[in-house]
Structure formats: structure tokens, C-alpha cells
Design a protein around this motif. Structure first.
Motif, mmCIF file in Angstrom:
data_model
loop_
_atom_site.group_PDB
_atom_site.id
_atom_site.type_symbol
_atom_site.label_atom_id
_atom_site.label_comp_id
_atom_site.label_asym_id
_atom_site.label_seq_id
_atom_site.Cartn_x
_atom_site.Cartn_y
_atom_site.Cartn_z
ATOM 1 N N PRO A 1 0.816 -1.201 0.000
ATOM 2 C CA PRO A 1 0.000 0.000 0.000
ATOM 3 C C PRO A 1 0.856 1.260 0.000
ATOM 4 O O PRO A 1 1.983 1.257 0.499
ATOM 5 C CB PRO A 1 -0.797 -0.116 1.308
ATOM 6 C CG PRO A 1 -0.765 -1.562 1.642
ATOM 7 C CD PRO A 1 0.532 -2.085 1.106
ATOM 8 N N TRP B 1 3.665 -0.739 7.131
ATOM 9 C CA TRP B 1 2.395 -0.601 6.427
ATOM 10 C C TRP B 1 1.378 -1.596 6.965
ATOM 11 O O TRP B 1 1.723 -2.552 7.644
ATOM 12 C CB TRP B 1 2.540 -0.762 4.911
ATOM 13 C CG TRP B 1 3.302 -1.963 4.457
ATOM 14 C CD1 TRP B 1 4.624 -2.020 4.132
ATOM 15 C CD2 TRP B 1 2.800 -3.308 4.262
ATOM 16 N NE1 TRP B 1 4.971 -3.303 3.756
ATOM 17 C CE2 TRP B 1 3.873 -4.111 3.831
ATOM 18 C CE3 TRP B 1 1.551 -3.902 4.416
ATOM 19 C CZ2 TRP B 1 3.737 -5.469 3.542
ATOM 20 C CZ3 TRP B 1 1.425 -5.258 4.136
ATOM 21 C CH2 TRP B 1 2.501 -6.014 3.698
ATOM 22 N N ARG C 1 -2.267 -3.684 5.544
ATOM 23 C CA ARG C 1 -3.100 -4.000 4.380
ATOM 24 C C ARG C 1 -4.290 -4.845 4.839
ATOM 25 O O ARG C 1 -4.130 -5.796 5.588
ATOM 26 C CB ARG C 1 -2.287 -4.771 3.342
ATOM 27 C CG ARG C 1 -3.092 -5.126 2.100
ATOM 28 C CD ARG C 1 -2.268 -5.845 1.073
ATOM 29 N NE ARG C 1 -1.977 -7.192 1.549
ATOM 30 C CZ ARG C 1 -0.846 -7.835 1.356
ATOM 31 N NH1 ARG C 1 0.137 -7.267 0.711
ATOM 32 N NH2 ARG C 1 -0.658 -9.047 1.818
#
Length: 124
Positions: free
Chosen positions: A21, A54, A56
Motif C-alpha cells: 500500500p 504498512w 493491508r
């Protein structure tokens, strides 16, 4: 030229699914007593973070939280909380869904069905 358009669209769609992402700009968490932490929305958006690269949302109620490589998950305790919810969660690390140095978070209702839910993760 016309035949290449569907191939290009399919390649873009597959690449978008597998890509990491886009980097968000979450508010930093400055707690000195955790190695890594994340505050994540039900949609998988990283709101606040410390040493988290990150997040997701893989599918309904399934999330990958990728932890910075400097944190050794093998010697850590991972805690997940679902604030203001009577739902439950389960975590694993590492696995084929999220890869190495990632925490997989599953959120589900009291009947055992996967549901999207906001959560926090702390790596101690």
C-alpha cells in the motif's frame, strides 16, 4: 493495439493487488515501552504507528501489519485489542498470508464470522 488493452488492464489489476500500500503519514506513537504499535481503522488504514511499515486489509476481517525489520518478532509478545467492541481477534506471525516480519490480525464476531473491525496492535 485493441487486443493489448485488456492485457494491460489485467496486469495493472494484479499488480495493484500484490503491491505494498501507498505510504501513509500516520501520527507517531512515542511510547517508550513498546517495540512497535499500530492503531488501525476497520478499513485497514494506519492512523497511528511506531515501527510499523504498512498495513493491508487482505479480506473481510483479515489484516497484515508489517513490522519494521529492526523489531525481532521471534522474541516478542504481540497483543491485539479491539476497542469498544464485543468482537474477538486472533493473531499469527509469520505466515504465508502476510509474509515475514508481519503480524496477521483476524477479527470476527461472536458467531465466528469474519468482520471488519478497528484494532490496535502492540509488540512488546
Amino acid at each position: 493495439m485493441r487486443r493489448s488493452v485488456p492485457v494491460v488492464l489485467a496486469a495493472v489489476a494484479l499488480t495493484g493487488w500484490a503491491a505494498v500500500p501507498a505510504a501513509a503519514d500516520p501520527t507517531p506513537i512515542t511510547s517508550p515501552y513498546v517495540q512497535a504499535a499500530a492503531d488501525v481503522t476497520a478499513g485497514g488504514v494506519l492512523k497511528r504507528a511506531k515501527n510499523v511499515d504498512w498495513v493491508r486489509r487482505v479480506n473481510t476481517g483479515r489484516y497484515c501489519v508489517h513490522i519494521d525489520h529492526r523489531v525481532n518478532l521471534a522474541f516478542s509478545v504481540v497483543q491485539v485489542e479491539l476497542p469498544n467492541s464485543n468482537r474477538r481477534s486472533f493473531t499469527t506471525t509469520p505466515n504465508a498470508v502476510c509474509g515475514t516480519n508481519a503480524v496477521t490480525v483476524y477479527t470476527y464476531d461472536l458467531n465466528g464470522s469474519y468482520v471488519d473491525n478497528a484494532f490496535t496492535v502492540a509488540v512488546l
